[in-house]
Write an enzyme that holds these catalytic residues in place. Sequence first.
Site, PDB file in Angstrom:
ATOM      1  N   ASN A 196      33.301  29.554  46.276  1.00 35.92           N
ATOM      2  CA  ASN A 196      31.878  29.631  45.893  1.00 35.92           C
ATOM      3  C   ASN A 196      31.687  30.432  44.602  1.00 35.92           C
ATOM      4  O   ASN A 196      30.893  30.067  43.734  1.00 35.92           O
ATOM      5  CB  ASN A 196      31.054  30.313  46.997  1.00 35.92           C
ATOM      6  CG  ASN A 196      30.984  29.485  48.254  1.00 35.92           C
ATOM      7  OD1 ASN A 196      31.282  28.300  48.237  1.00 35.92           O
ATOM      8  ND2 ASN A 196      30.599  30.115  49.353  1.00 35.92           N
ATOM      9  N   GLY A 197      32.420  31.551  44.513  1.00 36.65           N
ATOM     10  CA  GLY A 197      32.297  32.427  43.339  1.00 36.65           C
ATOM     11  C   GLY A 197      32.746  31.703  42.077  1.00 36.65           C
ATOM     12  O   GLY A 197      32.074  31.763  41.032  1.00 36.65           O
ATOM     13  N   ASP A 223      36.163  28.278  50.666  1.00 41.22           N
ATOM     14  CA  ASP A 223      36.509  29.154  49.542  1.00 41.22           C
ATOM     15  C   ASP A 223      36.094  28.525  48.204  1.00 41.22           C
ATOM     16  O   ASP A 223      36.011  27.299  48.096  1.00 41.22           O
ATOM     17  CB  ASP A 223      38.027  29.403  49.581  1.00 41.22           C
ATOM     18  CG  ASP A 223      38.414  30.643  48.801  1.00 41.22           C
ATOM     19  OD1 ASP A 223      37.519  31.375  48.332  1.00 41.22           O
ATOM     20  OD2 ASP A 223      39.623  30.882  48.660  1.00 41.22           O
ATOM     21  N   LEU A 273      27.510  18.233  68.567  1.00 46.73           N
ATOM     22  CA  LEU A 273      28.492  18.949  67.734  1.00 46.73           C
ATOM     23  C   LEU A 273      28.382  20.432  68.075  1.00 46.73           C
ATOM     24  O   LEU A 273      27.280  20.977  68.111  1.00 46.73           O
ATOM     25  CB  LEU A 273      28.175  18.750  66.240  1.00 46.73           C
ATOM     26  CG  LEU A 273      29.001  19.608  65.271  1.00 46.73           C
ATOM     27  CD1 LEU A 273      30.432  19.079  65.154  1.00 46.73           C
ATOM     28  CD2 LEU A 273      28.364  19.653  63.882  1.00 46.73           C
ATOM     29  N   ARG A 290      46.598  30.434  51.891  1.00 46.69           N
ATOM     30  CA  ARG A 290      46.816  31.555  52.818  1.00 46.69           C
ATOM     31  C   ARG A 290      45.835  31.448  53.972  1.00 46.69           C
ATOM     32  O   ARG A 290      44.809  30.770  53.899  1.00 46.69           O
ATOM     33  CB  ARG A 290      46.708  32.912  52.119  1.00 46.69           C
ATOM     34  CG  ARG A 290      45.608  33.056  51.143  1.00 46.69           C
ATOM     35  CD  ARG A 290      45.555  34.458  50.548  1.00 46.69           C
ATOM     36  NE  ARG A 290      44.393  34.531  49.684  1.00 46.69           N
ATOM     37  CZ  ARG A 290      44.431  34.372  48.368  1.00 46.69           C
ATOM     38  NH1 ARG A 290      45.572  34.220  47.746  1.00 46.69           N
ATOM     39  NH2 ARG A 290      43.308  34.401  47.665  1.00 46.69           N
ATOM     40  N   ARG A 310      41.193  24.260  53.820  1.00 50.36           N
ATOM     41  CA  ARG A 310      40.861  25.375  52.925  1.00 50.36           C
ATOM     42  C   ARG A 310      40.556  24.797  51.551  1.00 50.36           C
ATOM     43  O   ARG A 310      41.389  24.090  50.971  1.00 50.36           O
ATOM     44  CB  ARG A 310      41.993  26.392  52.844  1.00 50.36           C
ATOM     45  CG  ARG A 310      41.601  27.566  51.944  1.00 50.36           C
ATOM     46  CD  ARG A 310      42.442  28.799  52.109  1.00 50.36           C
ATOM     47  NE  ARG A 310      41.826  29.872  51.335  1.00 50.36           N
ATOM     48  CZ  ARG A 310      41.928  31.154  51.590  1.00 50.36           C
ATOM     49  NH1 ARG A 310      42.645  31.572  52.599  1.00 50.36           N
ATOM     50  NH2 ARG A 310      41.322  32.057  50.833  1.00 50.36           N
ATOM     51  N   GLU A 351      36.877  41.612  56.453  1.00 50.47           N
ATOM     52  CA  GLU A 351      37.283  42.195  55.164  1.00 50.47           C
ATOM     53  C   GLU A 351      36.193  42.031  54.091  1.00 50.47           C
ATOM     54  O   GLU A 351      36.193  42.748  53.087  1.00 50.47           O
ATOM     55  CB  GLU A 351      38.585  41.549  54.667  1.00 50.47           C
ATOM     56  CG  GLU A 351      39.827  41.940  55.468  1.00 50.47           C
ATOM     57  CD  GLU A 351      39.848  41.393  56.883  1.00 50.47           C
ATOM     58  OE1 GLU A 351      39.379  40.250  57.085  1.00 50.47           O
ATOM     59  OE2 GLU A 351      40.301  42.113  57.797  1.00 50.47           O
ATOM     60  N   GLU A 396      47.154  21.520  61.879  1.00 53.60           N
ATOM     61  CA  GLU A 396      47.567  20.926  60.616  1.00 53.60           C
ATOM     62  C   GLU A 396      46.705  21.541  59.522  1.00 53.60           C
ATOM     63  O   GLU A 396      45.508  21.756  59.718  1.00 53.60           O
ATOM     64  CB  GLU A 396      47.350  19.407  60.642  1.00 53.60           C
ATOM     65  CG  GLU A 396      48.163  18.685  61.679  1.00 53.60           C
ATOM     66  CD  GLU A 396      49.653  18.738  61.400  1.00 53.60           C
ATOM     67  OE1 GLU A 396      50.040  18.630  60.225  1.00 53.60           O
ATOM     68  OE2 GLU A 396      50.432  18.910  62.360  1.00 53.60           O
ATOM     69  N   SER A 452      34.089  37.426  56.712  1.00 54.55           N
ATOM     70  CA  SER A 452      35.231  38.034  57.413  1.00 54.55           C
ATOM     71  C   SER A 452      35.034  39.540  57.558  1.00 54.55           C
ATOM     72  O   SER A 452      34.204  40.147  56.849  1.00 54.55           O
ATOM     73  CB  SER A 452      36.525  37.757  56.641  1.00 54.55           C
ATOM     74  OG  SER A 452      36.578  38.582  55.488  1.00 54.55           O
ATOM     75  N   HIS A 510      27.222  30.976  46.742  1.00 58.85           N
ATOM     76  CA  HIS A 510      27.085  31.016  48.209  1.00 58.85           C
ATOM     77  C   HIS A 510      25.902  30.157  48.669  1.00 58.85           C
ATOM     78  O   HIS A 510      25.965  29.524  49.721  1.00 58.85           O
ATOM     79  CB  HIS A 510      26.926  32.462  48.691  1.00 58.85           C
ATOM     80  CG  HIS A 510      28.148  33.309  48.436  1.00 58.85           C
ATOM     81  ND1 HIS A 510      29.427  32.868  48.720  1.00 58.85           N
ATOM     82  CD2 HIS A 510      28.292  34.564  47.934  1.00 58.85           C
ATOM     83  CE1 HIS A 510      30.295  33.820  48.382  1.00 58.85           C
ATOM     84  NE2 HIS A 510      29.638  34.858  47.904  1.00 58.85           N
TER      85      HIS A 510
END
Length: 252
Positions: free
Chosen positions: A24-25, A22, A133, A192, A186, A69, A205, A67, A39
């Site tokens: 980037n904007g 989260d 990986l 959230r 995050r 959304e 965690e 996502s 981005h």
Amino acid sequence: MRPEETTDTMTKIPTHIAVIMDGNGRWARSRGLPRLAGHQAGTENLRRVIRGCVKFGIPYLTIYAFSTENWGRPSDEVQGLMHIIEDVIDRELDELHHEGVQLRHIGRLERLEPSLREKVLQAIDLTKDNTRLTLCIAFNYGGRDEIVCAIQRIIDDHIPPQDINTEVVSSYLFTAGVPDPDLIIRTSGEMRISNFLIWQAAYAEWYVTPTYWPDFDEEELRKALESYNQRDRRFGRLSSPGCSGGIEPQDG
Ligand code: FPP
């Protein structure tokens, strides 16, 4: 897999890290740049974090790239993100394959342009035997949508209700076969879950940092791992040395 680097202070290395990339904007706005530049910078940053995961011996990394959304964002941003992923496959696939990275997609492919869908499937096929990986890209992914999809497939397969348990449900998720995340990071300070791995995150965690994703470098990853090392994972039980989860480094 043998960790390629650990530190004296870290005795626990997570098997699976998942990241909500989260900020980037806001990173772009703070520099007077368009959101898509954020981005792009976030995509470039993936190299550093992938390299960091390999260095610390983390075998699974999941990133939340788009996502269910995110379709609600302005169409130029949506198109830009689609273009970025297509471009990344074109530019980076050979190197990722050469470095032993296995690519997995989690989410639905249906709504994507056929050419992008085809590229994603080819990338998955090319890298399917790599083991250094596993990089799971959550793209057109939503945790609720994933559970709905699992229920539909369980019903389609006529699984009797009495045979449905947590293992069965897990095996019908997009992440089937991937261990649950031990650590979810995050960036950019929001606290959230945003419809990300809502089933799989049951005992993860969490680590939230104010750093915007394009600035989340290897040092930031190390800080997240150090924080993880301070955690006493109990999985609903009482504290015990055997309850840590993740990999005990072999040489750390
Ligand atoms: C959240 O920041 C970020 C996204 C919705 C997209 C992240 C996607 C990438 C970094 C590209 C990934 C590419 C590949 C190849 C997997 P935001 O836009 O919500 O930032 P803001 O909250 O500051 O506005």
